[in-house]
Scaffold this motif. Sequence first.
Motif, short mmCIF file in Angstrom:
data_model
loop_
_atom_site.label_atom_id
_atom_site.label_comp_id
_atom_site.label_asym_id
_atom_site.label_seq_id
_atom_site.Cartn_x
_atom_site.Cartn_y
_atom_site.Cartn_z
N VAL A 50 -1.14 -5.31 -6.34
CA VAL A 50 -0.37 -4.51 -5.39
C VAL A 50 0.33 -3.43 -6.19
O VAL A 50 0.68 -3.62 -7.36
N GLY A 51 0.51 -2.27 -5.58
CA GLY A 51 1.14 -1.19 -6.32
C GLY A 51 1.57 -0.05 -5.42
O GLY A 51 1.24 0.00 -4.23
N ALA A 52 2.32 0.86 -6.00
CA ALA A 52 2.75 2.09 -5.33
C ALA A 52 2.87 3.17 -6.38
O ALA A 52 3.15 2.88 -7.56
N LYS A 53 2.69 4.42 -6.00
CA LYS A 53 2.71 5.52 -6.95
C LYS A 53 4.11 6.10 -7.16
O LYS A 53 4.29 6.96 -8.02
N SER A 54 5.09 5.63 -6.39
CA SER A 54 6.46 6.08 -6.56
C SER A 54 7.39 5.00 -6.04
O SER A 54 6.95 4.04 -5.38
N GLU A 55 8.69 5.14 -6.33
CA GLU A 55 9.65 4.10 -5.96
C GLU A 55 9.82 3.95 -4.46
O GLU A 55 10.24 2.90 -3.99
N ASP A 56 9.54 4.99 -3.71
CA ASP A 56 9.65 4.89 -2.26
C ASP A 56 8.34 5.24 -1.56
O ASP A 56 8.30 5.49 -0.35
N GLY A 57 7.25 5.27 -2.32
CA GLY A 57 5.96 5.64 -1.76
C GLY A 57 5.27 4.47 -1.07
O GLY A 57 5.71 3.31 -1.18
N PRO A 58 4.20 4.76 -0.34
CA PRO A 58 3.47 3.69 0.36
C PRO A 58 2.88 2.68 -0.61
O PRO A 58 2.53 3.01 -1.75
N ILE A 59 2.75 1.46 -0.15
CA ILE A 59 2.25 0.34 -0.96
C ILE A 59 0.84 0.01 -0.52
O ILE A 59 0.51 0.05 0.68
N GLN A 60 -0.01 -0.31 -1.50
CA GLN A 60 -1.37 -0.75 -1.21
C GLN A 60 -1.70 -1.96 -2.07
O GLN A 60 -1.08 -2.17 -3.12
N GLY A 61 -2.66 -2.75 -1.62
CA GLY A 61 -3.03 -3.93 -2.39
C GLY A 61 -4.47 -4.31 -2.17
O GLY A 61 -5.18 -3.71 -1.36
N ALA A 62 -4.90 -5.31 -2.93
CA ALA A 62 -6.27 -5.80 -2.82
C ALA A 62 -6.35 -7.24 -3.30
O ALA A 62 -5.64 -7.62 -4.24
N PRO A 63 -7.22 -8.03 -2.69
CA PRO A 63 -7.47 -9.38 -3.19
C PRO A 63 -8.30 -9.32 -4.46
O PRO A 63 -9.14 -8.43 -4.62
N LEU A 64 -8.09 -10.28 -5.36
CA LEU A 64 -8.83 -10.34 -6.61
C LEU A 64 -9.79 -11.53 -6.56
O LEU A 64 -9.36 -12.66 -6.34
N PRO A 65 -11.08 -11.29 -6.74
CA PRO A 65 -12.04 -12.40 -6.72
C PRO A 65 -11.69 -13.44 -7.79
O PRO A 65 -11.33 -13.10 -8.92
N LEU A 66 -11.81 -14.69 -7.42
CA LEU A 66 -11.49 -15.77 -8.35
C LEU A 66 -12.31 -15.67 -9.62
O LEU A 66 -11.80 -15.94 -10.72
N SER A 67 -13.55 -15.23 -9.50
CA SER A 67 -14.43 -15.13 -10.67
C SER A 67 -14.00 -14.02 -11.62
O SER A 67 -14.49 -13.95 -12.75
N CYS A 68 -13.09 -13.15 -11.19
CA CYS A 68 -12.66 -12.02 -12.03
C CYS A 68 -11.32 -12.27 -12.71
O CYS A 68 -10.76 -11.36 -13.32
N LEU A 69 -10.79 -13.49 -12.61
CA LEU A 69 -9.56 -13.86 -13.31
C LEU A 69 -9.90 -14.62 -14.58
O LEU A 69 -10.72 -15.54 -14.56
N HIS A 70 -9.28 -14.22 -15.69
CA HIS A 70 -9.57 -14.82 -16.99
C HIS A 70 -8.26 -15.14 -17.70
O HIS A 70 -7.35 -14.32 -17.73
#
Length: 245
Positions: A50-70
């Motif tokens: 999850v992230g935002a480009k500024s302190e008051d900017g819109p927030i976006q996120g994404a699920p992370l595939p289990l196979s991509c966690l190390h």
Amino acid sequence: MGHLLGATHAGVALQTTVPPGLEPASTEDAYQAQLAFLQRSRSGIGGWKVGAKSEDGPIQGAPLPLSCLHPTSSAIARGAFPVLGLELEIMFCFDWAFTPRSTPVPEEEVMESISAVGASIEIVSSRLAGWPDVPRLCQLADLQNHGALVTGELADYHEGFDFRRPQAHLTFNGADVFKGQGSNPAGDPRRLLGWLVNHCSEHGIAIPAGTVVTTGSYTGMFFPREPGLVIGQISGLPPIHFELS
């Protein structure tokens, strides 16, 4: 997003293009494409970014595939990614499970659910040809440019930790990539967590206890040109390392 799924087959780093008629028409379409991608690839959700480009900017996120966690100390093949950038981040771990509900989850409840915190290194990548010069909504559909996440050891969460400007150090093959006071574009990344919990609730997605959420770079993005050892340190958290082979 069958085009994205085709770009991941056979362990070969490929990129694809999304025909204009299939580009997401809205943010909601992009989020639906994320879930369709995970469903078609038969991958469970291992965590979130999850992230935002500024302190008051819109927030976006994404699920992370289990196979991509190390876990830290892993060896990860450079050739598995058509493009590859590295970001040193802070991740949070929820002690409670969140299930979808009909009313918004209060911010206080989300904050109380944080049990642990740790360093993480995201491998930023893309299955889209021409990246980063591709439509924003296509990038969001492509799991927000996610390739993999290396997770460090967790430490107990403390409210007083300096989440805004911690000391950060990232090295590659012994050379400094970043050393000094880091900063997250979103400001205090904890503000992102309430959005994520409610985003998942609105989309009928449960967040199990123990889920990790990575929250954006403190060091900018570094593009290594060769294999090597990656070491990250955020002051007050256990160090993290992995081999890019």
